[in-house]
Design a protein around this motif. Structure first.
Motif, mmCIF file in Angstrom:
data_model
loop_
_atom_site.group_PDB
_atom_site.id
_atom_site.type_symbol
_atom_site.label_atom_id
_atom_site.label_comp_id
_atom_site.label_asym_id
_atom_site.label_seq_id
_atom_site.Cartn_x
_atom_site.Cartn_y
_atom_site.Cartn_z
ATOM 1 N N TYR A 35 0.841 -1.203 0.000
ATOM 2 C CA TYR A 35 0.000 0.000 0.000
ATOM 3 C C TYR A 35 0.879 1.257 0.000
ATOM 4 C CZ TYR A 35 -3.355 3.543 1.394
ATOM 5 O OH TYR A 35 -4.119 4.676 1.438
ATOM 6 N N GLN A 36 1.951 1.212 0.787
ATOM 7 C CA GLN A 36 2.858 2.366 0.823
ATOM 8 C C GLN A 36 3.469 2.645 -0.540
ATOM 9 O OE1 GLN A 36 5.545 1.145 3.943
ATOM 10 N NE2 GLN A 36 4.269 2.025 5.556
ATOM 11 N N ARG A 37 3.550 1.625 -1.380
ATOM 12 C CA ARG A 37 4.100 1.772 -2.732
ATOM 13 C C ARG A 37 3.003 2.011 -3.774
ATOM 14 N NH1 ARG A 37 9.403 -1.002 -3.513
ATOM 15 N NH2 ARG A 37 10.244 -1.290 -1.428
ATOM 16 N N GLY A 38 1.741 2.003 -3.309
ATOM 17 C CA GLY A 38 0.623 2.257 -4.210
ATOM 18 C C GLY A 38 0.204 1.061 -5.049
ATOM 19 N N ILE A 39 0.524 -0.167 -4.586
ATOM 20 C CA ILE A 39 0.212 -1.351 -5.393
ATOM 21 C C ILE A 39 -0.632 -2.387 -4.655
ATOM 22 C CG2 ILE A 39 2.235 -1.110 -6.871
ATOM 23 C CD1 ILE A 39 3.570 -3.320 -5.147
ATOM 24 N N ALA A 40 -1.120 -2.086 -3.463
ATOM 25 C CA ALA A 40 -1.898 -3.076 -2.702
ATOM 26 C C ALA A 40 -2.942 -2.364 -1.853
ATOM 27 C CB ALA A 40 -0.976 -3.913 -1.814
ATOM 28 N N SER A 41 -3.855 -3.169 -1.329
ATOM 29 C CA SER A 41 -4.888 -2.613 -0.450
ATOM 30 C C SER A 41 -4.287 -2.255 0.905
ATOM 31 C CB SER A 41 -6.022 -3.616 -0.280
ATOM 32 O OG SER A 41 -5.535 -4.812 0.292
ATOM 33 N N GLN A 42 -4.992 -1.411 1.625
ATOM 34 C CA GLN A 42 -4.477 -0.914 2.896
ATOM 35 C C GLN A 42 -4.989 -1.766 4.048
ATOM 36 O OE1 GLN A 42 -5.523 3.095 3.925
ATOM 37 N NE2 GLN A 42 -4.162 3.148 5.654
ATOM 38 N N HIS A 43 -4.286 -2.801 4.371
ATOM 39 C CA HIS A 43 -4.487 -3.524 5.614
ATOM 40 C C HIS A 43 -3.178 -4.190 5.989
ATOM 41 C CE1 HIS A 43 -5.514 -6.707 2.677
ATOM 42 N NE2 HIS A 43 -5.115 -7.555 3.599
ATOM 43 N N GLY A 44 -3.014 -4.472 7.249
ATOM 44 C CA GLY A 44 -1.723 -4.957 7.725
ATOM 45 C C GLY A 44 -1.802 -6.280 8.443
ATOM 46 N N ASP A 45 -2.352 -7.297 7.782
ATOM 47 C CA ASP A 45 -2.498 -8.595 8.434
ATOM 48 C C ASP A 45 -1.193 -9.087 9.054
ATOM 49 O OD1 ASP A 45 -5.090 -8.556 7.598
ATOM 50 O OD2 ASP A 45 -4.819 -10.008 5.993
ATOM 51 N N MET A 46 -0.127 -9.089 8.264
ATOM 52 C CA MET A 46 1.142 -9.609 8.771
ATOM 53 C C MET A 46 1.683 -8.728 9.892
ATOM 54 S SD MET A 46 1.327 -12.235 6.994
ATOM 55 C CE MET A 46 -0.315 -12.291 6.337
ATOM 56 N N LEU A 47 1.595 -7.448 9.706
ATOM 57 C CA LEU A 47 2.128 -6.535 10.720
ATOM 58 C C LEU A 47 1.302 -6.585 12.005
ATOM 59 C CD1 LEU A 47 2.981 -3.457 8.466
ATOM 60 C CD2 LEU A 47 4.430 -5.397 9.104
ATOM 61 N N HIS A 48 0.059 -7.022 11.905
ATOM 62 C CA HIS A 48 -0.814 -7.134 13.067
ATOM 63 C C HIS A 48 -0.606 -8.463 13.793
ATOM 64 C CE1 HIS A 48 -4.415 -6.801 15.537
ATOM 65 N NE2 HIS A 48 -4.796 -7.982 15.087
ATOM 66 N N TRP A 49 -0.514 -9.564 13.034
ATOM 67 C CA TRP A 49 -0.477 -10.889 13.656
ATOM 68 C C TRP A 49 0.913 -11.408 13.960
ATOM 69 C CZ3 TRP A 49 -4.269 -13.136 16.022
ATOM 70 C CH2 TRP A 49 -5.575 -12.766 15.703
ATOM 71 N N TRP A 50 1.848 -11.254 13.063
ATOM 72 C CA TRP A 50 3.144 -11.888 13.251
ATOM 73 C C TRP A 50 3.883 -11.435 14.502
ATOM 74 C CZ3 TRP A 50 5.473 -12.494 7.682
ATOM 75 C CH2 TRP A 50 4.795 -13.522 7.036
ATOM 76 N N PRO A 51 3.824 -10.167 14.904
ATOM 77 C CA PRO A 51 4.514 -9.787 16.140
ATOM 78 C C PRO A 51 4.012 -10.560 17.373
ATOM 79 C CG PRO A 51 4.036 -7.835 14.864
ATOM 80 C CD PRO A 51 3.320 -8.985 14.189
ATOM 81 N N LYS A 52 2.763 -11.006 17.336
ATOM 82 C CA LYS A 52 2.233 -11.808 18.444
ATOM 83 C C LYS A 52 2.947 -13.144 18.563
ATOM 84 C CE LYS A 52 -2.308 -9.696 18.198
ATOM 85 N NZ LYS A 52 -3.746 -9.859 18.139
ATOM 86 N N PHE A 53 3.599 -13.557 17.484
ATOM 87 C CA PHE A 53 4.322 -14.824 17.444
ATOM 88 C C PHE A 53 5.827 -14.604 17.281
ATOM 89 C CE2 PHE A 53 0.037 -15.455 15.878
ATOM 90 C CZ PHE A 53 -0.416 -16.445 16.740
#
Length: 141
Positions: A35-53
């Motif tokens: 999304y920051q590069r203008g090529i994807a939708s704006q959501h952060g699944d990995m950035l939200h879930w992976w830090p929990k693990f």
């Protein structure tokens, strides 16, 4: 852990097949980075879930690079991993609860059909795209 390993192995396979460096700039991105590069939708699944693990996108890219150094993947192993990360739904009961009602509506409208054997036959990524499209259309856009 199984899903993470499957994603690492699948991404390594694709990077190997297309001769890509997973740690190269813009090669392996999550949605938020895209999304920051203008090529994807704006959501952060990995950035939200992976830090929990205890994981990050940098960890993922590093693990993919490490996987690429190991032996190459067979087509059978690729098929197995592909089916883990992108399963084929063949009935409404297999569809996750959070998509089931909308999936039933899409089936009723004829947008999702079976394959002659199963009531429905759609891969997870295609179903997700159909539901996003339905939600967008339902909003009158």
């Amino acid at each position: 852990e199984e899903t993470y390993r499957a994603a690492v192995e699948l991404t390594a396979y694709l990077c190997r097949a297309y001769r890509l460096d997973p740690q190269g700039d813009g090669v392996v991105l999550c949605h938020a980075e895209g999304y920051q590069r203008g090529i994807a939708s704006q959501h952060g699944d990995m950035l939200h879930w992976w830090p929990k693990f205890g994981r990050s996108m940098d960890d993922f890219r590093s693990d993919v690079a490490g996987e690429m150094e190991e032996e190459t993947m067979t087509s059978e192993a690729f098929e197995k991993l592909y089916n883990i990360v992108n399963p084929l739904y063949t009935s409404l009961t297999q569809v996750p609860d959070y998509w089931r009602e909308e999936t039933a509506q899409l089936v009723q409208a004829g947008a999702i059909q079976g394959d002659g054997v199963n009531p429905i036959a759609i891969r997870r990524e295609a179903l997700q795209a159909a539901i996003v499209n339905k939600r967008y259309t339902d909003q009158g856009r």
